[in-house]
Scaffold this active site. Structure first.
Site: not given
Length: 93
Positions: A21, A40
């Protein structure tokens, strides 16, 4: 002028717990002109939402598929839509 779009991509593989990320956000900022987030998911995928010019979203999608990402990407599924707005920059969620 480039068409403004919304890209929603689901990235499969070993993409959690490896900084995926963070690197996705850094790449979006490097490309510039994109807003959205990387998140996520409970099933092990990462969801990436990016809004901005189509060519810039396509660059991010190409990087998600074939770029020097952390972890290991097994595949990416994407959909294209009209932008919804409401994002302040590109966030990690």
């Amino acid at each position: 002028m480039s068409e403004e779009v919304r890209l929603v991509a689901w990235v499969r593989g070993h993409v959690q717990g490896v900084g995926f990320r963070w690197f996705t956000r850094a790449k979006a900022l490097e490309i510039g002109g994109l807003s959205g987030f990387a998140l996520n998911l409970a099933d092990g995928r990462v969801q990436v939402v990016a809004e901005g010019p189509r060519k810039r979203c396509e660059r991010l999608l190409d990087w998600l598929r074939d770029g020097d990402t952390p972890g290991h990407v097994d595949g990416v599924t994407e959909i294209w839509d009209t932008p919804r707005g409401g994002y302040d920059g590109f966030a990690i969620r």
